[in-house]
Design a protein around this motif. Structure first.
Motif, short mmCIF file in Angstrom:
data_model
loop_
_atom_site.label_atom_id
_atom_site.label_comp_id
_atom_site.label_asym_id
_atom_site.label_seq_id
_atom_site.Cartn_x
_atom_site.Cartn_y
_atom_site.Cartn_z
N GLY A 70 43.05 35.81 29.58
CA GLY A 70 44.35 36.70 29.88
C GLY A 70 44.04 38.22 29.28
N GLN A 71 43.54 38.46 28.28
CA GLN A 71 43.52 39.57 27.53
C GLN A 71 42.42 40.48 28.39
OE1 GLN A 71 42.40 39.21 23.55
NE2 GLN A 71 44.24 38.66 22.45
N LEU A 72 41.40 39.71 28.63
CA LEU A 72 40.16 40.17 29.35
C LEU A 72 40.52 40.62 30.66
CD1 LEU A 72 37.12 38.11 27.95
CD2 LEU A 72 37.35 40.54 27.40
N GLU A 73 41.17 39.88 31.37
CA GLU A 73 41.16 40.17 32.65
C GLU A 73 42.35 41.38 33.12
OE1 GLU A 73 42.16 36.27 34.72
OE2 GLU A 73 39.99 35.96 34.73
N GLY A 74 43.05 41.72 32.05
CA GLY A 74 44.07 42.75 32.20
C GLY A 74 43.49 43.97 31.49
N LEU A 75 42.22 43.88 31.08
CA LEU A 75 41.82 45.09 30.65
C LEU A 75 41.15 46.08 31.50
CD1 LEU A 75 41.47 45.68 27.38
CD2 LEU A 75 39.11 44.57 27.62
N SER A 76 41.03 47.49 31.16
CA SER A 76 40.17 48.36 31.93
C SER A 76 39.14 48.61 31.29
CB SER A 76 41.23 49.44 32.35
OG SER A 76 40.51 50.38 33.09
N VAL A 77 37.88 48.35 31.47
CA VAL A 77 36.76 48.47 30.89
C VAL A 77 35.64 49.68 31.31
CG1 VAL A 77 34.45 47.58 29.63
CG2 VAL A 77 36.49 46.26 29.97
N LYS A 78 35.72 51.00 30.70
CA LYS A 78 34.72 51.91 31.35
C LYS A 78 33.79 52.17 30.49
CE LYS A 78 38.78 54.43 33.29
NZ LYS A 78 40.10 53.78 32.88
N ALA A 138 36.21 30.52 32.25
CA ALA A 138 35.61 31.78 32.42
C ALA A 138 36.46 32.68 32.95
CB ALA A 138 34.31 31.43 33.66
N ALA A 139 35.95 34.10 32.23
CA ALA A 139 37.04 35.39 32.52
C ALA A 139 36.01 36.04 33.27
CB ALA A 139 37.61 35.98 31.30
N VAL A 140 36.63 36.75 34.32
CA VAL A 140 35.91 37.54 35.37
C VAL A 140 36.72 39.01 35.00
CG1 VAL A 140 35.37 38.31 37.49
CG2 VAL A 140 35.34 35.89 36.80
N PHE A 141 36.21 40.17 34.88
CA PHE A 141 36.78 41.41 34.61
C PHE A 141 35.83 42.50 35.28
CE2 PHE A 141 34.46 40.30 30.52
CZ PHE A 141 33.55 41.68 30.20
N THR A 142 36.30 43.58 35.63
CA THR A 142 35.59 44.44 36.13
C THR A 142 35.16 45.62 34.97
OG1 THR A 142 36.86 44.31 38.19
CG2 THR A 142 35.99 46.28 37.88
N VAL A 143 33.88 45.90 35.18
CA VAL A 143 33.33 47.11 34.08
C VAL A 143 33.19 48.31 35.11
CG1 VAL A 143 31.52 47.89 32.76
CG2 VAL A 143 32.25 45.48 32.62
N LYS A 144 33.70 49.50 34.97
CA LYS A 144 33.42 50.72 35.66
C LYS A 144 32.48 51.56 35.11
CE LYS A 144 35.92 54.47 37.70
NZ LYS A 144 35.94 54.33 39.16
N VAL A 145 31.29 51.72 35.69
CA VAL A 145 30.12 52.42 35.18
C VAL A 145 30.21 53.82 35.77
CG1 VAL A 145 27.74 52.51 34.97
CG2 VAL A 145 28.64 50.32 34.93
N THR A 146 30.25 54.80 34.67
CA THR A 146 30.37 56.03 35.22
C THR A 146 29.25 56.89 34.74
OG1 THR A 146 31.83 56.83 33.18
CG2 THR A 146 32.78 56.11 35.46
N ALA A 147 28.86 58.12 35.05
CA ALA A 147 28.04 59.02 34.50
C ALA A 147 28.29 59.78 33.51
CB ALA A 147 27.57 60.17 35.48
N ALA A 148 27.70 59.94 32.36
CA ALA A 148 28.29 60.53 31.05
C ALA A 148 27.99 62.07 31.44
CB ALA A 148 27.28 60.08 29.90
#
Length: 149
Positions: A70-78, A138-148
């Motif tokens: 629940g913690q991971l799926e509600g997380l916004s990972v950048k 299994a937790a599925v979450f989205t990782v947003k990869v951006t250019a530094a």
């Protein structure tokens, strides 16, 4: 060939399991990668130590696994990484970088070895990453990869 697993190997077993594999698979992949040790009477005694270390860092039970999910799926990972023209990365994103990004985003500490990436992440974009928390969860979450910058 009989071996003792030191790490979780997908489709084979968990740390401390004694498994029978083909000679080439064990000799050419599992042993050199450090995923396993050859089975012997002396090595059999190490199973207790391997299982104790595993239980110290493992998710306690199904309820705890669902809580972490629940913690991971509600997380916004950048994740900001160096990229060239057109969004191509210099290198690729590793599971260790994703585990660090999850912690920086305020998530729990996760084991990078349990992350399953959708192939090599070599360009900017959104990627679905799966984390095996428990054999049943299994937790599925989205990782947003951006250019530094």
């Amino acid at each position: 060939m009989k071996i003792i697993l030191k790490q979780e190997v997908s489709g084979l077993g968990t740390p401390g399991d004694v498994v029978e594999v083909k000679d080439g698979y064990g000799r050419n992949y599992l042993l050199p990668q450090g995923f396993a040790i050859p089975w012997s009477k002396g090595a059999e005694k190490q199973i207790v130590t391997i299982k104790r270390a595993r239980s110290a860092r493992e998710i306690r039970d199904l309820g705890h696994a669902n809580e972490v999910k629940g913690q991971l799926e509600g997380l916004s990972v950048k994740l900001a990484v160096r990229a060239g023209e057109g969004g191509r990365l210099y290198g690729s994103v590793t599971p260790a970088e994703i585990a660090d990004a999850v912690q920086q985003a305020g998530g729990p500490a996760i084991d990078r070895r349990r992350l399953e990436l959708p192939g090599h992440i070599k360009s900017v974009g959104d990627y679905k990453v799966q984390l095996k928390l428990h054999p049943e969860v299994a937790a599925v979450f989205t990782v947003k990869v951006t250019a530094a910058k």
